[in-house]
Design a protein around this motif. Sequence first.
Motif, PDB file in Angstrom:
ATOM      1  N   GLY A 127      36.211  -3.584  13.036  1.00  0.00           N
ATOM      2  CA  GLY A 127      35.799  -4.616  12.275  1.00  0.00           C
ATOM      3  C   GLY A 127      35.177  -5.568  12.943  1.00  0.00           C
ATOM      4  N   LYS A 128      34.623  -5.538  13.973  1.00  0.00           N
ATOM      5  CA  LYS A 128      34.089  -6.584  15.078  1.00  0.00           C
ATOM      6  C   LYS A 128      32.711  -6.356  15.008  1.00  0.00           C
ATOM      7  CE  LYS A 128      38.127  -6.700  17.817  1.00  0.00           C
ATOM      8  NZ  LYS A 128      38.637  -6.319  19.325  1.00  0.00           N
ATOM      9  N   LYS A 129      31.837  -5.835  14.204  1.00  0.00           N
ATOM     10  CA  LYS A 129      30.306  -5.659  14.337  1.00  0.00           C
ATOM     11  C   LYS A 129      29.905  -7.071  14.242  1.00  0.00           C
ATOM     12  CE  LYS A 129      26.317  -3.017  13.414  1.00  0.00           C
ATOM     13  NZ  LYS A 129      25.728  -1.890  12.598  1.00  0.00           N
ATOM     14  N   ASP A 130      28.730  -7.515  14.999  1.00  0.00           N
ATOM     15  CA  ASP A 130      28.042  -8.685  14.817  1.00  0.00           C
ATOM     16  C   ASP A 130      26.556  -8.056  15.309  1.00  0.00           C
ATOM     17  OD1 ASP A 130      27.657  -9.023  17.717  1.00  0.00           O
ATOM     18  OD2 ASP A 130      29.485  -9.998  17.516  1.00  0.00           O
ATOM     19  N   LYS A 131      25.658  -9.180  15.430  1.00  0.00           N
ATOM     20  CA  LYS A 131      24.233  -8.787  15.531  1.00  0.00           C
ATOM     21  C   LYS A 131      23.898  -8.341  16.690  1.00  0.00           C
ATOM     22  CE  LYS A 131      22.574 -12.151  12.032  1.00  0.00           C
ATOM     23  NZ  LYS A 131      21.749 -13.421  11.787  1.00  0.00           N
TER      24      LYS A 131
END
Length: 249
Positions: free
Chosen positions: A116-120
């Motif tokens: 749950g750590k996805k970023d750009k």
Amino acid sequence: MRTSVLQTKKLSKSYGEGANQFFALKNIDLDIKKGEFTAIMGPSGSGKSTLLNMLSGLDKPTSGEVTLDGIHLSHCNESQITQLRRDNIGFIFQLFNLIPVLTAEENVTLPILLAGKKDKSVNKKANDLLQLLGIGRLASSYPSEMSGGQQQRVAIARALIMEPSIVLADEPTGSLDTKTGNDILTILRHFCDTKNQSLIMVTHDANVASHAHRIVFMKDGELAGDIQLTATPKVNLSHITKRLEDVYA
């Protein structure tokens, strides 16, 4: 001086009781340093895979302790162990274990998505890793469109994407031809030498083990000695073979 990443103290694993008790591991004391590539060698039944399961928290010891990044695994509940394994340990398997319906890039980013750590920046990081591993052009390709060596490179990128404290590899070149396997091992050694990545690899092959900084020998569930390797793999091989003969005579 290198700092310790993972330690075991009097680690033991037994099955059965009384006269039927069998020890798969007996009082294993092991210290893995930051940036160290450690190969674990031994014949079938020597305890190599059992040890790997203990180090990863996939199985619980009968007695003794495993400490990763200062955290005692025996003090963690199942949820904490799962999180520790997800965030602090990378895995590389013999059969790659890629998801066939996901592209190379999607396979690499999967651990971050699950956390749950996805970023750009995640896709860029995945593509940078694939590029570094020489397969950047395959980011949009599916496993069925890749060779075994290319799939293993994707698996390596997936193992490294979370920047784990340690990577555990179980016969990572066992299903590859010799040249491709040596290429993969060179890559793994490179990450240890240049990125300060710690790696523990189980193998029964002296040529494979010769790429490591250190080889730990196992016999009948116990440590049977170790050797430090400082030369190139080609120079190391005869030294390793001789030590194998001494240990398993």
